[in-house]
Design a protein around this motif. Structure first.
Motif, PDB file in Angstrom:
ATOM      1  N   PRO A  97       0.805  -1.226   0.000  1.00 39.61           N
ATOM      2  CA  PRO A  97       0.000   0.000   0.000  1.00 39.61           C
ATOM      3  C   PRO A  97       0.841   1.281   0.000  1.00 39.61           C
ATOM      4  CG  PRO A  97      -0.873  -1.552   1.604  1.00 39.61           C
ATOM      5  CD  PRO A  97       0.418  -2.122   1.105  1.00 39.61           C
ATOM      6  N   ILE A  98       1.976   1.251   0.674  1.00 43.43           N
ATOM      7  CA  ILE A  98       2.850   2.437   0.661  1.00 43.43           C
ATOM      8  C   ILE A  98       3.323   2.701  -0.765  1.00 43.43           C
ATOM      9  CG2 ILE A  98       5.101   3.334   1.388  1.00 43.43           C
ATOM     10  CD1 ILE A  98       4.628   1.830   4.075  1.00 43.43           C
ATOM     11  N   GLY A  99       3.799   1.669  -1.442  1.00 40.87           N
ATOM     12  CA  GLY A  99       4.265   1.836  -2.820  1.00 40.87           C
ATOM     13  C   GLY A  99       3.164   2.294  -3.751  1.00 40.87           C
ATOM     14  N   LEU A 100       1.980   1.709  -3.622  1.00 39.18           N
ATOM     15  CA  LEU A 100       0.866   2.096  -4.495  1.00 39.18           C
ATOM     16  C   LEU A 100       0.411   3.524  -4.228  1.00 39.18           C
ATOM     17  CD1 LEU A 100      -1.213  -1.215  -4.464  1.00 39.18           C
ATOM     18  CD2 LEU A 100       0.289  -0.356  -6.272  1.00 39.18           C
ATOM     19  N   THR A 101       0.508   3.959  -2.983  1.00 38.81           N
ATOM     20  CA  THR A 101       0.167   5.355  -2.668  1.00 38.81           C
ATOM     21  C   THR A 101       1.119   6.307  -3.387  1.00 38.81           C
ATOM     22  OG1 THR A 101      -0.729   4.721  -0.521  1.00 38.81           O
ATOM     23  CG2 THR A 101      -0.099   7.034  -0.801  1.00 38.81           C
ATOM     24  N   PHE A 102       2.411   5.995  -3.366  1.00 39.78           N
ATOM     25  CA  PHE A 102       3.376   6.831  -4.086  1.00 39.78           C
ATOM     26  C   PHE A 102       3.106   6.825  -5.594  1.00 39.78           C
ATOM     27  CE2 PHE A 102       6.235   6.605  -0.304  1.00 39.78           C
ATOM     28  CZ  PHE A 102       6.464   7.971  -0.171  1.00 39.78           C
TER      29      PHE A 102
ATOM     30  N   GLY B 182      -7.726  12.920 -12.750  1.00 36.31           N
ATOM     31  CA  GLY B 182      -8.846  12.038 -12.410  1.00 36.31           C
ATOM     32  C   GLY B 182      -8.390  10.615 -12.145  1.00 36.31           C
ATOM     33  N   LEU B 183      -7.495  10.125 -13.002  1.00 37.79           N
ATOM     34  CA  LEU B 183      -6.978   8.770 -12.830  1.00 37.79           C
ATOM     35  C   LEU B 183      -6.203   8.651 -11.527  1.00 37.79           C
ATOM     36  CD1 LEU B 183      -6.560   5.901 -13.915  1.00 37.79           C
ATOM     37  CD2 LEU B 183      -4.566   6.773 -15.171  1.00 37.79           C
ATOM     38  N   GLY B 184      -5.392   9.651 -11.228  1.00 36.37           N
ATOM     39  CA  GLY B 184      -4.627   9.638  -9.974  1.00 36.37           C
ATOM     40  C   GLY B 184      -5.542   9.619  -8.757  1.00 36.37           C
ATOM     41  N   ALA B 185      -6.638  10.378  -8.825  1.00 40.60           N
ATOM     42  CA  ALA B 185      -7.605  10.385  -7.718  1.00 40.60           C
ATOM     43  C   ALA B 185      -8.262   9.014  -7.567  1.00 40.60           C
ATOM     44  CB  ALA B 185      -8.650  11.467  -7.947  1.00 40.60           C
ATOM     45  N   VAL B 186      -8.609   8.393  -8.694  1.00 32.63           N
ATOM     46  CA  VAL B 186      -9.213   7.052  -8.650  1.00 32.63           C
ATOM     47  C   VAL B 186      -8.215   6.047  -8.075  1.00 32.63           C
ATOM     48  CG1 VAL B 186     -10.030   5.135 -10.089  1.00 32.63           C
ATOM     49  CG2 VAL B 186     -10.875   7.459 -10.492  1.00 32.63           C
ATOM     50  N   LEU B 187      -6.971   6.134  -8.492  1.00 34.61           N
ATOM     51  CA  LEU B 187      -5.952   5.213  -7.980  1.00 34.61           C
ATOM     52  C   LEU B 187      -5.772   5.388  -6.470  1.00 34.61           C
ATOM     53  CD1 LEU B 187      -3.235   5.367 -10.790  1.00 34.61           C
ATOM     54  CD2 LEU B 187      -5.068   3.706 -10.484  1.00 34.61           C
ATOM     55  N   GLY B 188      -5.743   6.638  -6.020  1.00 34.20           N
ATOM     56  CA  GLY B 188      -5.641   6.894  -4.585  1.00 34.20           C
ATOM     57  C   GLY B 188      -6.833   6.315  -3.829  1.00 34.20           C
ATOM     58  N   ALA B 189      -8.038   6.484  -4.397  1.00 33.94           N
ATOM     59  CA  ALA B 189      -9.244   5.930  -3.768  1.00 33.94           C
ATOM     60  C   ALA B 189      -9.183   4.410  -3.710  1.00 33.94           C
ATOM     61  CB  ALA B 189     -10.483   6.401  -4.525  1.00 33.94           C
ATOM     62  N   LEU B 190      -8.653   3.793  -4.758  1.00 37.62           N
ATOM     63  CA  LEU B 190      -8.525   2.335  -4.762  1.00 37.62           C
ATOM     64  C   LEU B 190      -7.570   1.856  -3.668  1.00 37.62           C
ATOM     65  CD1 LEU B 190      -8.450   1.587  -8.591  1.00 37.62           C
ATOM     66  CD2 LEU B 190     -10.158   0.769  -6.942  1.00 37.62           C
ATOM     67  N   VAL B 191      -6.504   2.599  -3.444  1.00 37.59           N
ATOM     68  CA  VAL B 191      -5.579   2.235  -2.369  1.00 37.59           C
ATOM     69  C   VAL B 191      -6.294   2.318  -1.020  1.00 37.59           C
ATOM     70  CG1 VAL B 191      -3.462   2.877  -1.137  1.00 37.59           C
ATOM     71  CG2 VAL B 191      -3.490   2.896  -3.636  1.00 37.59           C
ATOM     72  N   VAL B 192      -7.056   3.396  -0.813  1.00 41.78           N
ATOM     73  CA  VAL B 192      -7.795   3.556   0.445  1.00 41.78           C
ATOM     74  C   VAL B 192      -8.798   2.422   0.626  1.00 41.78           C
ATOM     75  CG1 VAL B 192      -9.450   5.023   1.676  1.00 41.78           C
ATOM     76  CG2 VAL B 192      -7.456   6.044   0.572  1.00 41.78           C
TER      77      VAL B 192
ATOM     78  N   PRO C 276      -7.611  -6.910  -1.496  1.00 37.98           N
ATOM     79  CA  PRO C 276      -6.383  -6.903  -2.285  1.00 37.98           C
ATOM     80  C   PRO C 276      -6.618  -6.723  -3.786  1.00 37.98           C
ATOM     81  CG  PRO C 276      -6.739  -9.063  -1.264  1.00 37.98           C
ATOM     82  CD  PRO C 276      -7.806  -8.152  -0.761  1.00 37.98           C
ATOM     83  N   MET C 277      -7.819  -7.053  -4.263  1.00 44.04           N
ATOM     84  CA  MET C 277      -8.091  -6.852  -5.699  1.00 44.04           C
ATOM     85  C   MET C 277      -8.095  -5.369  -6.058  1.00 44.04           C
ATOM     86  SD  MET C 277      -7.939  -9.692  -7.041  1.00 44.04           S
ATOM     87  CE  MET C 277      -8.366  -9.239  -8.700  1.00 44.04           C
ATOM     88  N   ALA C 278      -8.385  -4.504  -5.096  1.00 43.39           N
ATOM     89  CA  ALA C 278      -8.307  -3.063  -5.347  1.00 43.39           C
ATOM     90  C   ALA C 278      -6.862  -2.680  -5.666  1.00 43.39           C
ATOM     91  CB  ALA C 278      -8.827  -2.277  -4.147  1.00 43.39           C
ATOM     92  N   PHE C 279      -5.910  -3.351  -5.004  1.00 44.21           N
ATOM     93  CA  PHE C 279      -4.497  -3.086  -5.291  1.00 44.21           C
ATOM     94  C   PHE C 279      -4.143  -3.508  -6.717  1.00 44.21           C
ATOM     95  CE2 PHE C 279      -3.677  -3.779  -0.509  1.00 44.21           C
ATOM     96  CZ  PHE C 279      -4.029  -2.465  -0.236  1.00 44.21           C
ATOM     97  N   MET C 280      -4.700  -4.629  -7.159  1.00 45.42           N
ATOM     98  CA  MET C 280      -4.442  -5.078  -8.528  1.00 45.42           C
ATOM     99  C   MET C 280      -5.039  -4.099  -9.531  1.00 45.42           C
ATOM    100  SD  MET C 280      -2.568  -7.659  -8.124  1.00 45.42           S
ATOM    101  CE  MET C 280      -2.001  -7.061  -6.555  1.00 45.42           C
ATOM    102  N   ALA C 281      -6.165  -3.483  -9.179  1.00 44.66           N
ATOM    103  CA  ALA C 281      -6.774  -2.477 -10.048  1.00 44.66           C
ATOM    104  C   ALA C 281      -5.862  -1.258 -10.176  1.00 44.66           C
ATOM    105  CB  ALA C 281      -8.151  -2.074  -9.522  1.00 44.66           C
ATOM    106  N   VAL C 282      -5.098  -0.957  -9.128  1.00 44.13           N
ATOM    107  CA  VAL C 282      -4.141   0.160  -9.206  1.00 44.13           C
ATOM    108  C   VAL C 282      -3.072  -0.156 -10.244  1.00 44.13           C
ATOM    109  CG1 VAL C 282      -2.421   1.525  -7.946  1.00 44.13           C
ATOM    110  CG2 VAL C 282      -4.577   0.906  -6.838  1.00 44.13           C
ATOM    111  N   PHE C 283      -2.613  -1.395 -10.283  1.00 47.11           N
ATOM    112  CA  PHE C 283      -1.624  -1.772 -11.303  1.00 47.11           C
ATOM    113  C   PHE C 283      -2.215  -1.613 -12.705  1.00 47.11           C
ATOM    114  CE2 PHE C 283       0.460  -4.140  -7.801  1.00 47.11           C
ATOM    115  CZ  PHE C 283       1.702  -3.562  -7.911  1.00 47.11           C
TER     116      PHE C 283
END
Length: 165
Positions: A91-96, A122-132, A140-147
């Protein structure tokens, strides 16, 4: 197989660092935002690479080494340690990484590439929301969506590079 997948991912991150360095250099108008984005991305790569190293390379070696019945407890302890590391490191890495997309969006807007910049914001905001969501709901599938979102960002970044040449 783990070496190919996880080690290959680390190699792809190295190539991305080169490409995003070029993008950041070309976004002179938004120099501070572009440099910030690059630093966020490099920090995210470091954290995610640490996770890939432990989860994909070290953990299988531990499984082989401590798989014998008389060593199960030692192996179990090491698996718990690696699992605990992954719970925080990923999660730390995905937040960065999400922050990097937000910062590049801002840099693109400052460089008068407004449409791509707004999409990146917009994409960055969605990625941040997925991490949260991944952290708060234990999904954990939310993390895969960030990738997946980072792959989408890679395509947008390529379009931005083409536009800047």
């Amino acid at each position: 197989m783990d070496l190919i997948v996880h080690g290959g991912f680390i190699f792809v991150f190295a190539l991305q660092l080169i490409c995003y360095g070029v993008l950041s250099r070309r976004l002179e108008s938004g120099r501070l935002a572009a440099r910030s984005a690059y630093v966020f991305f490099a920090s995210g790569v470091a954290w995610i690479s640490l996770n890939l190293l432990f989860d994909g390379l070290i953990q299988p070696m531990i499984a082989v080494r401590y798989g014998a019945p008389d060593q199960i407890e030692t192996g179990r302890s090491l698996f718990v340690l690696i699992g605990a590391l992954g719970r925080y490191v990923m999660p730390i890495g995905l937040t960065f990484l999400a922050l990097s997309v937000l910062a590049w969006g801002w840099a693109l807007i400052e460089a008068d590439v407004r449409t791509l910049g707004r999409i990146a914001l917009g994409l960055g905001a969605v990625l941040g929301a997925l991490v949260v969501v991944g952290i708060a709901a234990g999904m954990p599938m939310a993390f895969m969506a960030v990738f997946f979102g980072m792959a989408v960002w890679g395509g947008l970044a390529g379009a931005a590079l083409r536009r800047q040449t």
